[in-house]
Design a protein around this motif. Structure first.
Motif, short mmCIF file in Angstrom:
data_model
loop_
_atom_site.label_atom_id
_atom_site.label_comp_id
_atom_site.label_asym_id
_atom_site.label_seq_id
_atom_site.Cartn_x
_atom_site.Cartn_y
_atom_site.Cartn_z
N VAL A 287 0.96 -1.31 -0.03
CA VAL A 287 -0.03 0.10 -0.10
C VAL A 287 0.88 1.22 0.03
CG1 VAL A 287 -1.69 1.21 1.28
CG2 VAL A 287 -1.75 -1.22 1.21
N VAL A 288 1.74 1.17 0.93
CA VAL A 288 2.84 2.32 1.09
C VAL A 288 4.00 1.93 1.73
CG1 VAL A 288 2.04 3.14 3.31
CG2 VAL A 288 3.17 4.78 1.75
N GLU A 289 5.22 2.36 1.21
CA GLU A 289 6.67 2.07 1.58
C GLU A 289 7.50 3.10 1.80
OE1 GLU A 289 8.61 -1.70 -0.25
OE2 GLU A 289 9.19 -0.02 -1.38
N ILE A 290 8.30 2.73 3.00
CA ILE A 290 9.44 3.68 3.22
C ILE A 290 10.64 3.11 3.45
CG2 ILE A 290 8.02 5.60 4.30
CD1 ILE A 290 8.56 4.26 6.95
N GLN A 291 11.81 3.69 3.20
CA GLN A 291 13.09 2.91 3.29
C GLN A 291 14.12 3.84 3.94
OE1 GLN A 291 13.34 1.71 -0.61
NE2 GLN A 291 14.84 3.52 -1.42
N GLU A 292 15.23 3.12 4.47
CA GLU A 292 16.54 3.93 4.95
C GLU A 292 17.72 2.93 4.87
OE1 GLU A 292 16.95 6.58 6.22
OE2 GLU A 292 15.40 7.51 7.00
N GLY A 293 18.80 3.48 4.97
CA GLY A 293 19.99 2.83 4.54
C GLY A 293 21.07 3.61 4.09
N PRO A 294 22.20 3.01 4.01
CA PRO A 294 22.65 1.70 4.43
C PRO A 294 23.20 1.70 5.85
CG PRO A 294 24.36 2.77 3.36
CD PRO A 294 23.53 3.78 3.51
N ALA A 295 23.42 0.35 6.35
CA ALA A 295 23.98 0.13 7.48
C ALA A 295 25.38 -0.92 7.36
CB ALA A 295 23.14 -0.82 8.52
N PRO A 296 26.40 -0.22 7.10
CA PRO A 296 27.65 -1.12 6.67
C PRO A 296 28.06 -2.23 7.95
CG PRO A 296 27.90 1.26 6.57
CD PRO A 296 26.73 1.29 7.35
N ALA A 297 28.83 -3.11 7.46
CA ALA A 297 29.37 -3.99 8.39
C ALA A 297 30.07 -3.69 9.59
CB ALA A 297 30.11 -5.05 7.47
N GLY A 298 29.54 -4.04 10.71
CA GLY A 298 30.30 -3.64 11.66
C GLY A 298 29.71 -2.40 12.36
N SER A 299 28.56 -1.86 11.96
CA SER A 299 27.88 -0.54 12.26
C SER A 299 26.89 -0.64 13.06
CB SER A 299 27.67 0.36 11.15
OG SER A 299 26.61 -0.10 10.39
N THR A 300 26.46 0.52 13.81
CA THR A 300 25.01 0.50 14.44
C THR A 300 24.41 1.77 13.97
OG1 THR A 300 26.05 -0.43 16.57
CG2 THR A 300 23.84 0.85 16.99
N LYS A 301 22.96 1.36 13.61
CA LYS A 301 22.00 2.34 13.08
C LYS A 301 20.79 2.55 13.79
CE LYS A 301 24.67 3.60 9.65
NZ LYS A 301 25.09 5.10 9.36
N HIS A 302 20.20 3.69 13.98
CA HIS A 302 19.08 4.08 14.41
C HIS A 302 18.36 5.07 13.62
CE1 HIS A 302 15.80 4.96 17.49
NE2 HIS A 302 15.89 6.29 16.98
N TRP A 303 17.10 4.76 13.15
CA TRP A 303 16.35 5.57 12.07
C TRP A 303 14.88 5.75 12.76
CZ3 TRP A 303 18.65 1.40 8.83
CH2 TRP A 303 19.60 1.74 8.30
N ASP A 304 14.39 6.76 12.98
CA ASP A 304 13.11 7.13 13.17
C ASP A 304 12.24 7.30 11.90
OD1 ASP A 304 13.27 7.16 16.02
OD2 ASP A 304 14.18 9.34 15.91
N MET A 305 11.49 6.44 11.55
CA MET A 305 10.60 6.59 10.15
C MET A 305 9.09 6.77 10.57
SD MET A 305 12.66 2.87 8.73
CE MET A 305 12.14 3.26 7.03
N ARG A 306 8.57 7.49 9.48
CA ARG A 306 7.16 7.89 9.52
C ARG A 306 6.38 7.24 8.29
NH1 ARG A 306 5.90 12.06 12.74
NH2 ARG A 306 4.48 12.94 11.18
#
Length: 417
Positions: free
Chosen positions: A244-263
């Motif tokens: 119906v609807v889609e959102i995306q984030e990235g990348p997250a390289p090897a060995g990394s830590t990521k935090h995303w706030d998505m709406r």
């Protein structure tokens, strides 16, 4: 005849089950016309249809095997109501001459209190139509047809499970020969499990990538999962999953830590379940896909969500009056009583769904803002069916799309910090 126009008593052509629909047919005749009468037919129905192709062996000789492709059409049908009456004349009456010029005829219909919500898809639909017919002796009848939206309310406040948060945890290790990498861990959270169109779903995504593989993208999609059932020529089932609807984030390289706030904003879509429809089931889910590098398999997971028509009003919100007895076994389905009929059809529209009027559940939640009705992105190719002939005029938009209530002004609770 110069023109034929159907006008309903609200600008959105949208009603709740149990409400009273009122309207008029406006004709413009360039000369007098003789008719037996004018009648209107209100119909609510569901249909499913799809083609299944199979290759079958027609010869049993192994050295000369022959195959034939056969198509099977699977169909299903339900009818919820079919109401017809004459506004002028009768089927057995004598001829009536209608003078030239503009002529207006009023009609009304109280919808049954138990109906599934309007729904459109490529393999099936739940649809409500009205058709006005000029019954002409010894000539082709003229039909004017209009589709309208019906909504079966689903109150998210009446089922505590819709207040539960969404928490999806996924983990994956990647193998290279006999060695396994450290894990890729993905944690996805949303504050509640029930939302309404127009609301924004706040989504937290936390990634701890201890592996040696890069995450290119994290895709979060709201999908509708539709189950279609057929009864002819035999019982059959088809499941459709579409974004119906889609959102995306990235990348997250090897060995990394990521935090995303998505709406993720919920568009104008029908409520879950299609309660009271036996040949179409409708569910929604949040589907998460982590696309990784190389030839490794992506990391995927999902959690079901419920789409309603009355938004959550806070953890302590309860109706200020006891709700009517629920329909069937779903405690969130809120039946309504028929609304009062209109007294007049002239001038401005004054149906209950226009701005300033109250939806049937508004009195239960005095602080709830009134919804904004928006057209769904899912449309019908045509509203003409096998009963419609060349002399059927469809009024309204070329491609019919239902309207659903949206609540952009009522946002869900935030995620806990």
């Amino acid at each position: 005849m110069k023109d034929a126009r159907i006008v309903l008593d609200n600008e959105y052509n949208t009603y709740y089950a149990g409400q009273t629909l009122n309207g008029r047919i406006e004709y413009e005749f360039d000369s007098p016309i003789k008719v037996r009468g004018i009648y209107v037919r209100f119909k609510g129905e569901a249909n499913t249809a799809w083609t299944e192709t199979k290759e079958e062996q027609t010869s049993t000789q192994t050295d000369q095997a022959q195959y034939e492709t056969r198509d099977t059409m699977h169909t299903g049908h339900e009818e919820y109501f079919n109401i017809m009456y004459y506004m002028l004349g009768s089927a057995e009456g004598s001829e009536i001459e209608i003078p030239a010029g503009k002529q207006v005829y009023n009609f009304t219909c109280t919808l049954p209190p138990v109906l599934p919500s309007s729904f459109e898809s490529q393999y099936g639909y739940v649809r409500y139509t009205l058709k006005v017919t000029l019954d002409r002796p010894w000539q082709f009848d003229h039909h004017t047809k209009l589709a309208f939206t019906v909504i079966n309310p689903l109150d998210l406040n009446l089922n505590n499970s819709y207040k539960e948060p969404i928490h999806l945890q996924m983990e994956k290790t990647f193998c290279c020969l006999w060695c396994a990498s450290s894990p890729l861990t993905v944690d996805v959270r949303a504050p509640v499990s029930g939302y309404c169109p127009g609301q924004v779903i706040p989504i937290n995504v936390d990634i701890e990538n201890k592996s040696n593989v890069q995450v290119h993208l994290v895709q979060v999609a709201l999908r509708r999962v539709v189950t279609f059932r057929a009864t002819t020529p035999t019982s059959a089932t088809k499941i459709l999953r579409e974004v119906v609807v889609e959102i995306q984030e990235g990348p997250a390289p090897a060995g990394s830590t990521k935090h995303w706030d998505m709406r993720l904003e919920v568009p104008s879509i029908p409520p879950s379940n299609l309660v009271n429809c036996g040949i179409i089931d409708l569910d929604y889910d949040l589907n998460v896909v982590c696309k990784v590098s190389g030839l490794h398999q992506n990391l995927t997971g999902k959690k079901y969500v419920t789409i309603g028509t009355v938004p959550l009003m806070g953890q302590l919100a309860v109706p200020t009056a006891p709700p009517p007895r629920p329909v069937r076994d779903d405690p969130a389905v809120l039946p309504v009583s028929p609304g009062p009929p209109m007294d007049s059809y002239g001038g401005d529209t004054s149906g209950w769904t226009v701005p300033g009027a109250q939806p049937p559940y508004q009195s239960l939640y005095p602080t709830l803002t009134q919804p904004v009705y928006k057209v769904s992105p899912y449309t019908a190719r045509t509203i003409q069916d096998r009963e419609d002939r060349n002399h059927t005029q469809v009024v309204g938009p070329t491609s019919f799309a239902p309207c659903y209530p949206t609540y952009a002004a009522v946002q869900p609770p935030p995620l806990p910090q």
